[in-house]
Design a protein around this motif. Structure first.
Motif, mmCIF file in Angstrom:
data_model
loop_
_atom_site.group_PDB
_atom_site.id
_atom_site.type_symbol
_atom_site.label_atom_id
_atom_site.label_comp_id
_atom_site.label_asym_id
_atom_site.label_seq_id
_atom_site.Cartn_x
_atom_site.Cartn_y
_atom_site.Cartn_z
ATOM 1 N N ALA A 93 0.821 -1.210 0.000
ATOM 2 C CA ALA A 93 0.000 0.000 0.000
ATOM 3 C C ALA A 93 0.856 1.261 0.000
ATOM 4 C CB ALA A 93 -0.937 -0.009 1.210
ATOM 5 N N VAL A 94 1.895 1.293 0.836
ATOM 6 C CA VAL A 94 2.713 2.521 0.890
ATOM 7 C C VAL A 94 3.532 2.681 -0.387
ATOM 8 C CG1 VAL A 94 2.753 2.534 3.408
ATOM 9 C CG2 VAL A 94 4.618 1.400 2.166
ATOM 10 N N GLU A 95 3.911 1.571 -1.011
ATOM 11 C CA GLU A 95 4.618 1.678 -2.292
ATOM 12 C C GLU A 95 3.695 2.254 -3.362
ATOM 13 O OE1 GLU A 95 8.097 -1.720 -2.119
ATOM 14 O OE2 GLU A 95 6.140 -2.292 -2.940
ATOM 15 N N ARG A 96 2.456 1.789 -3.377
ATOM 16 C CA ARG A 96 1.492 2.290 -4.366
ATOM 17 C C ARG A 96 1.178 3.770 -4.115
ATOM 18 N NH1 ARG A 96 -3.057 0.283 -7.135
ATOM 19 N NH2 ARG A 96 -3.918 2.001 -8.370
ATOM 20 N N ALA A 97 1.062 4.145 -2.850
ATOM 21 C CA ALA A 97 0.691 5.523 -2.515
ATOM 22 C C ALA A 97 1.778 6.528 -2.845
ATOM 23 C CB ALA A 97 0.331 5.614 -1.041
ATOM 24 N N THR A 98 3.030 6.088 -2.831
ATOM 25 C CA THR A 98 4.151 7.017 -3.021
ATOM 26 C C THR A 98 4.905 6.831 -4.330
ATOM 27 O OG1 THR A 98 5.692 5.520 -1.901
ATOM 28 C CG2 THR A 98 4.508 7.126 -0.525
ATOM 29 N N GLY A 99 4.783 5.647 -4.924
ATOM 30 C CA GLY A 99 5.589 5.351 -6.103
ATOM 31 C C GLY A 99 7.028 5.030 -5.770
ATOM 32 N N GLU A 100 7.327 4.809 -4.489
ATOM 33 C CA GLU A 100 8.673 4.473 -4.041
ATOM 34 C C GLU A 100 8.704 3.055 -3.491
ATOM 35 O OE1 GLU A 100 10.989 7.503 -1.827
ATOM 36 O OE2 GLU A 100 9.075 8.581 -1.726
ATOM 37 N N SER A 101 9.892 2.465 -3.428
ATOM 38 C CA SER A 101 10.042 1.150 -2.833
ATOM 39 C C SER A 101 9.965 1.263 -1.314
ATOM 40 C CB SER A 101 11.379 0.526 -3.229
ATOM 41 O OG SER A 101 12.449 1.214 -2.598
ATOM 42 N N LEU A 102 9.541 0.188 -0.674
ATOM 43 C CA LEU A 102 9.496 0.188 0.785
ATOM 44 C C LEU A 102 10.887 0.384 1.361
ATOM 45 C CD1 LEU A 102 7.923 -0.138 3.414
ATOM 46 C CD2 LEU A 102 8.227 -2.628 3.200
ATOM 47 N N SER A 103 11.892 -0.173 0.721
ATOM 48 C CA SER A 103 13.268 0.009 1.176
ATOM 49 C C SER A 103 13.628 1.484 1.245
ATOM 50 C CB SER A 103 14.232 -0.734 0.244
ATOM 51 O OG SER A 103 15.568 -0.545 0.641
ATOM 52 N N ASP A 104 13.290 2.238 0.196
ATOM 53 C CA ASP A 104 13.586 3.668 0.176
ATOM 54 C C ASP A 104 12.756 4.420 1.216
ATOM 55 O OD1 ASP A 104 15.487 3.454 -1.786
ATOM 56 O OD2 ASP A 104 14.158 4.018 -3.429
ATOM 57 N N LEU A 105 11.508 4.016 1.377
ATOM 58 C CA LEU A 105 10.638 4.687 2.343
ATOM 59 C C LEU A 105 11.132 4.494 3.774
ATOM 60 C CD1 LEU A 105 7.210 3.775 0.735
ATOM 61 C CD2 LEU A 105 8.127 6.092 1.008
ATOM 62 N N ILE A 106 11.580 3.288 4.095
ATOM 63 C CA ILE A 106 12.131 3.044 5.432
ATOM 64 C C ILE A 106 13.407 3.852 5.637
ATOM 65 C CG2 ILE A 106 13.269 1.291 6.856
ATOM 66 C CD1 ILE A 106 11.121 -0.683 5.962
ATOM 67 N N ARG A 107 14.226 3.929 4.598
ATOM 68 C CA ARG A 107 15.450 4.734 4.709
ATOM 69 C C ARG A 107 15.115 6.203 4.926
ATOM 70 N NH1 ARG A 107 17.586 7.599 0.886
ATOM 71 N NH2 ARG A 107 16.547 6.415 -0.770
ATOM 72 N N GLU A 108 14.179 6.740 4.145
ATOM 73 C CA GLU A 108 13.868 8.173 4.194
ATOM 74 C C GLU A 108 13.111 8.557 5.460
ATOM 75 O OE1 GLU A 108 11.555 8.616 0.699
ATOM 76 O OE2 GLU A 108 13.254 8.360 -0.666
ATOM 77 N N ARG A 109 12.251 7.683 5.954
ATOM 78 C CA ARG A 109 11.323 8.069 7.016
ATOM 79 C C ARG A 109 11.621 7.414 8.366
ATOM 80 N NH1 ARG A 109 6.145 10.224 4.903
ATOM 81 N NH2 ARG A 109 6.439 10.626 2.681
ATOM 82 N N VAL A 110 12.562 6.463 8.380
ATOM 83 C CA VAL A 110 12.870 5.787 9.645
ATOM 84 C C VAL A 110 14.367 5.836 9.947
ATOM 85 C CG1 VAL A 110 12.701 3.641 10.973
ATOM 86 C CG2 VAL A 110 10.873 4.261 9.362
ATOM 87 N N THR A 111 15.165 5.193 9.115
ATOM 88 C CA THR A 111 16.571 5.017 9.483
ATOM 89 C C THR A 111 17.385 6.307 9.393
ATOM 90 O OG1 THR A 111 17.236 4.296 7.244
ATOM 91 C CG2 THR A 111 16.489 2.599 8.795
ATOM 92 N N GLU A 112 17.206 7.094 8.328
ATOM 93 C CA GLU A 112 17.960 8.350 8.227
ATOM 94 C C GLU A 112 17.547 9.359 9.302
ATOM 95 O OE1 GLU A 112 17.846 9.835 4.244
ATOM 96 O OE2 GLU A 112 19.464 8.501 3.568
ATOM 97 N N PRO A 113 16.260 9.574 9.553
ATOM 98 C CA PRO A 113 15.893 10.507 10.626
ATOM 99 C C PRO A 113 16.449 10.119 11.986
ATOM 100 C CG PRO A 113 14.005 10.103 9.211
ATOM 101 C CD PRO A 113 15.073 9.138 8.791
ATOM 102 N N LEU A 114 16.602 8.825 12.231
ATOM 103 C CA LEU A 114 17.108 8.354 13.517
ATOM 104 C C LEU A 114 18.614 8.103 13.517
ATOM 105 C CD1 LEU A 114 14.258 5.875 14.536
ATOM 106 C CD2 LEU A 114 14.775 8.093 15.574
ATOM 107 N N GLY A 115 19.271 8.278 12.384
ATOM 108 C CA GLY A 115 20.709 8.045 12.307
ATOM 109 C C GLY A 115 21.090 6.584 12.434
ATOM 110 N N LEU A 116 20.261 5.699 11.887
ATOM 111 C CA LEU A 116 20.518 4.261 12.001
ATOM 112 C C LEU A 116 21.313 3.789 10.781
ATOM 113 C CD1 LEU A 116 16.970 3.095 13.196
ATOM 114 C CD2 LEU A 116 18.891 3.953 14.561
ATOM 115 N N SER A 117 22.598 3.968 10.837
ATOM 116 C CA SER A 117 23.438 3.684 9.670
ATOM 117 C C SER A 117 23.601 2.190 9.406
ATOM 118 C CB SER A 117 24.821 4.313 9.855
ATOM 119 O OG SER A 117 25.452 3.811 11.029
#
Length: 423
Positions: free
Chosen positions: A207-231
């Motif tokens: 659903a989130v991939e369809r809503a954004t046109g992005e992969s879930l991998s990219d969405l987790i990176r942009e909205r979870v791991t990068e904001p929290l500094g989880l390298s």
């Protein structure tokens, strides 16, 4: 736009509230985790001895040769350690190794879904059919139900039990996995009760991939791991691989015809495609990232203030204690919020107290046996850590947990698949 993120973090820092630091250096992040600051000290020797005993008992019970554990007690100290070996007779396990995050991935998928709802891209009460095609007759299931575990859908991995380990190079198509999930008998009517299912997270990911046109991998990176500094945390692509070039090796004991388990010769399942776990259990991480992520999850750091993600928790089952509930892609155990589960090669449990900041994270490198072992172990560690003495100049909180360390130890030993040495 998600401008609230930067302004909220600035407001927290401006008010003098420190984000907890779980490692020797501060992660580069844009989101502060509003919990008490971690005292810079090791946990007391007696506390570490008890924690180590809990982990080694669970290792024996599950046939795990190795484990990695992180315990952060803001008023007392820290213990982060690798235990055991990389497989029977292997190299020593160190605390910096990567591993599969198991069901913690589902919480990250829900982070993305709730974030998209916060910025108006989706509505949590949208039917899943609005965003995922070829689901006729599922208009009564909403996006919110997916993360609350109330869709009633069955699990795809239970149908394919063990298949992924025997086909390590296979890249699984999410639509194929979805077919297995929706063809399973419904566990209950939508909205009626909680029932854990990886199919929920699979659909949420689509659903989130369809809503954004992005992969879930990219969405987790942009909205979870990068904001929290989880390298050290990511959702890998479909190519079969170990969690990283520096990974905790993962195993799975097999059950013999006589009912026993191959505790001394488990199957090596380190190299697999993350596509089987995908949105539910495909992410990889390390113990420091896992601890920081769990604190952020518990504190609601990735979402705007006032969100209702954990406001209406549901009983996990009629057989579980009343203090064990679920909501928003996570579990609540007393005052703790987190996730637990198993994926091929690894059992993971990670919980944090949003008020005190106490955090426990652990991974065992054998995924066979009762999957609640990861929760029982995390809760045993939490019971021990909650009684850790205050460091100089610190004050221990008065709040306790509605279980004892021994109760959790009894659950682990009572469900052991491998021999546990007498204490």
């Amino acid at each position: 736009m998600r401008t609230w993120r930067r302004s909220a973090a600035a407001a927290i820092v401006g008010a003098g509230v420190l984000a907890v630091i779980l490692s020797g250096c501060t992660p580069e992040s844009t989101v502060a985790v509003n919990v008490p600051a971690q005292v810079d000290a090791p946990l007391a020797d007696q506390t570490v001895t008890e924690l180590r005993g809990a982990v080694t008992t669970a290792m024996a019970a599950t046939g795990s040769s190795g484990a990695i554990v992180g315990v952060w007690v803001p008023w007392s100290g820290t213990w982060v350690s690798g235990l055991g070996t990389q497989g029977p007779g292997g190299a020593e396990v160190t605390a910096d190794l990567d591993f599969r995050a198991a069901d913690v991935t589902g919480a990250m998928t829900c982070d993305v879904l709730y974030d998209l709802a916060a910025d108006g891209t989706v509505k949590l009460d949208d039917p899943v059919t609005t965003w995922v095609s070829n689901l006729p007759g599922y208009d009564d299931i909403t996006l919110r139900m997916l993360c609350n575990g109330t869709s009633g859908l069955g699990s795809y991995s239970s149908v394919l039990q063990g298949v992924e380990g025997n086909n390590p190079d296979r890249a699984w198509n999410a639509r194929e996995l979805l077919a297995y999930g929706i063809s399973s008998p419904r566990r209950n009517a939508p909205g009626a009760a909680f029932a854990d299912s990886d199919t929920n997270y699979l659909i949420a990911g689509l659903a989130v991939e369809r809503a954004t046109g992005e992969s879930l991998s990219d969405l987790i990176r942009e909205r979870v791991t990068e904001p929290l500094g989880l390298s050290g945390t990511a959702l890998p692509g479909p190519t079969a691989a170990a969690p990283s070039s520096s990974a905790l090796e993962g195993f799975r004991s097999q059950q013999n015809p006589d009912g026993g388990w191959t505790c001394d010769q488990p199957q090596d399942v380190t190299v697999l495609s993350a596509s089987f776990g995908g949105a539910a259990s495909g992410a990889v991480t390390d113990i420091t990232d896992l601890g920081r992520y769990t604190q952020a999850l518990a504190a609601g750091a990735l979402l705007p203030a006032g969100n209702d993600r954990f406001s209406s928790p549901l009983p996990v089952s009629a057989d579980d204690p009343t203090w064990f509930t679920a909501a928003g892609g996570a579990y609540q155990a007393g005052s703790l919020i987190g996730q637990f589960g198993a994926t091929a090669g690894y059992m993971v449990g990670s919980f944090a107290d949003p008020q005190t900041g106490m955090t426990v994270s652990v991974v065992l490198n054998n995924s066979a046996g009762n999957q609640k072992t990861a929760a029982w172990l995390a809760w045993e560690l939490a019971a021990i850590a909650s009684k850790a003495p205050a460091a100089s100049g610190q004050t221990a909180p008065e709040a306790g947990l509605p279980w004892t360390a021994q109760q959790m130890r009894d659950g682990i030993v009572g469900n052991a698949i491998c021999a546990v040495p007498a204490s």
